[in-house]
Motif scaffolding. Structure first.
Motif, PDB file in Angstrom:
ATOM      1  N   UNK A  21       0.838  -1.202   0.000  1.00 51.76           N
ATOM      2  CA  UNK A  21       0.000   0.000   0.000  1.00 51.76           C
ATOM      3  C   UNK A  21       0.874   1.254   0.000  1.00 51.76           C
ATOM      4  N   UNK A  22       2.080   1.151   0.558  1.00 56.31           N
ATOM      5  CA  UNK A  22       3.000   2.293   0.519  1.00 56.31           C
ATOM      6  C   UNK A  22       3.375   2.632  -0.918  1.00 56.31           C
ATOM      7  N   UNK A  23       3.531   1.614  -1.772  1.00 56.50           N
ATOM      8  CA  UNK A  23       3.839   1.870  -3.177  1.00 56.50           C
ATOM      9  C   UNK A  23       2.662   2.543  -3.881  1.00 56.50           C
ATOM     10  N   UNK A  24       1.446   2.151  -3.506  1.00 55.19           N
ATOM     11  CA  UNK A  24       0.257   2.777  -4.104  1.00 55.19           C
ATOM     12  C   UNK A  24       0.168   4.253  -3.712  1.00 55.19           C
ATOM     13  N   UNK A  25       0.450   4.542  -2.457  1.00 63.06           N
ATOM     14  CA  UNK A  25       0.416   5.940  -2.007  1.00 63.06           C
ATOM     15  C   UNK A  25       1.544   6.726  -2.659  1.00 63.06           C
ATOM     16  N   UNK A  26       2.702   6.100  -2.831  1.00 59.52           N
ATOM     17  CA  UNK A  26       3.810   6.759  -3.522  1.00 59.52           C
ATOM     18  C   UNK A  26       3.439   7.071  -4.969  1.00 59.52           C
ATOM     19  N   UNK A  27       2.694   6.173  -5.598  1.00 61.47           N
ATOM     20  CA  UNK A  27       2.219   6.410  -6.963  1.00 61.47           C
ATOM     21  C   UNK A  27       1.352   7.664  -6.991  1.00 61.47           C
ATOM     22  N   UNK A  28       0.478   7.833  -6.009  1.00 59.34           N
ATOM     23  CA  UNK A  28      -0.364   9.026  -5.947  1.00 59.34           C
ATOM     24  C   UNK A  28       0.481  10.292  -5.790  1.00 59.34           C
ATOM     25  N   UNK A  29       1.510  10.212  -4.951  1.00 56.92           N
ATOM     26  CA  UNK A  29       2.401  11.363  -4.743  1.00 56.92           C
ATOM     27  C   UNK A  29       3.117  11.714  -6.040  1.00 56.92           C
ATOM     28  N   UNK A  30       3.676  10.696  -6.688  1.00 60.47           N
ATOM     29  CA  UNK A  30       4.433  10.927  -7.922  1.00 60.47           C
ATOM     30  C   UNK A  30       3.547  11.478  -9.041  1.00 60.47           C
TER      31      UNK A  30
END
Length: 354
Positions: free
Chosen positions: A195-204
């Motif tokens: 889920x951290x990667x998914x949130x990072x995707x949103x940030x990016x």
């Protein structure tokens, strides 16, 4: 808004207790950890809850039922294997539809609930809202990196070299945009969809991810030490009541003796809860102890511990800081020599009562 509660996983850090019981159903203060989370969700005004379950689905479904006892409408979503938090979102895609949702890890405990968090999300509606708290061992959690203005710039799951001491608490709020992020993920080095990667995707992608640092109390109850600490915390908030039978005994402080329980010739120093049908006789029960239903403690001392249902302790001098499972019998060893048998690593420190 809906809720997605994660109640799969094997609970390896709580074995052997979780060999026979879902980790989310291990009780603190005689109530399963999962129930506290469901109550927090209901208090926040959310009614529709999807519970992601795995191998222990039958046990969890039996305990929670249709959710009506909590004022909830519960739907169960099967996960074949614990393949990451984002994988749980992936399999819940059809259930969640185009609704905003809160994702709540079923073995987490948060003092004060999530009412304020949900209200803030509904008012400001960022793409994602995360809760952060400072921890001593950030490498065991998802870790957030903030810039000088307090914005989230990076997230990493259980990093070998953490960039901050801010861990993600097990409650997340999302708009439906997270589904696009999850669908773009590939498994991490751990073989999971993070889920951290998914949130990072949103940030990016330039979407707003709003952090909230909590100063209250949060615990991941995945190990015995944290279970006992949460048990302590919950017991401290309980009001005393005596509904069972107490004879020739001394009750001190916040003590709950539930209906059908019996305390005879004993001293009980609270906070303590003694469950229905349990019998305490000629014993000392010390602070921060939860004794579940239909247990028996005779001629023994126990303190800062959790005793699960139908277990017995008879003639044992002292037990503390322990989690004792269901249907366990604890008795003195007969004719055993008084000796300590140890296997200790380098730089160990041991305290032995001689």
């Amino acid at each position: 808004m809906k809720a997605l509660v994660l109640a799969g996983g094997s609970g390896t850090r709580l074995r052997p207790i979780t060999h026979t019981q879902a980790k989310q159903l291990v009780p603190v203060a005689n109530k399963p950890v999962l129930f506290y989370g469901l109550e927090a969700i209901a208090s926040a005004g959310i009614e529709d809850v999807g519970i992601v379950v795995g191998d222990t689905h039958a046990e969890i479904e039996s305990a929670v039922g249709d959710g009506s006892a909590f004022g909830l409408n519960v739907t169960y979503l099967r996960q074949e294997a614990p393949l990451g938090l984002a994988h749980a979102v992936l399999i819940a895609r059809e259930y969640l539809g185009d609704d905003d949702f809160v994702m709540y890890l079923g073995d987490n405990f948060i003092v004060g609930g999530i009412d304020g968090l949900v209200e803030r999300f509904r008012a400001e509606r960022p793409s994602a809202q995360i809760m952060l708290t400072k921890v001593l061992d950030p490498g065991q959690f998802g870790v957030a990196e903030l810039d000088a203005d307090g914005r989230v710039v990076g997230l990493e799951e259980k990093p070998r070299e953490p960039k901050s001491d801010l861990a993600l608490v097990g409650v997340y709020l999302f708009t439906p945009l997270v589904h696009e992020a999850v669908s773009a993920l590939k498994p991490s080095w751990r073989g999971e969809l993070e889920i951290t990667d998914a949130i990072q995707w949103l940030i990016d992608a330039g979407h707003q991810v709003q952090p909230t640092q909590i100063s209250g109390y949060w615990k991941d109850t995945g190990n015995v030490t944290d279970m006992l600490e949460v048990n302590r915390l919950v017991l401290e908030s309980l009001e005393p009541r005596v509904e069972g039978d107490v004879h020739d005994s001394e009750l001190i402080g916040r003590v709950i003796v539930e209906e059908g329980a019996s305390v005879r010739g004993s001293r009980v120093v609270g906070p303590v809860v003694i469950g229905q049908g349990s019998v305490i006789e000629d014993s000392y029960i010390g602070p921060f102890t939860s004794i579940a239903r239909d247990c028996r403690v005779s001629r023994s001392e126990i303190e800062y511990s959790i005793l699960l249902s139908r277990s017995s302790i008879d003639g044992v001098r002292r037990i503390e800081a322990s989690l004792i499972g269901h249907d366990v019998e604890v008795t003195p060893a007969l004719n055993a020599p008084k000796a300590h048998r140890l296997v200790l690593g380098d730089h160990s420190k041991v305290q032995i009562s001689s």
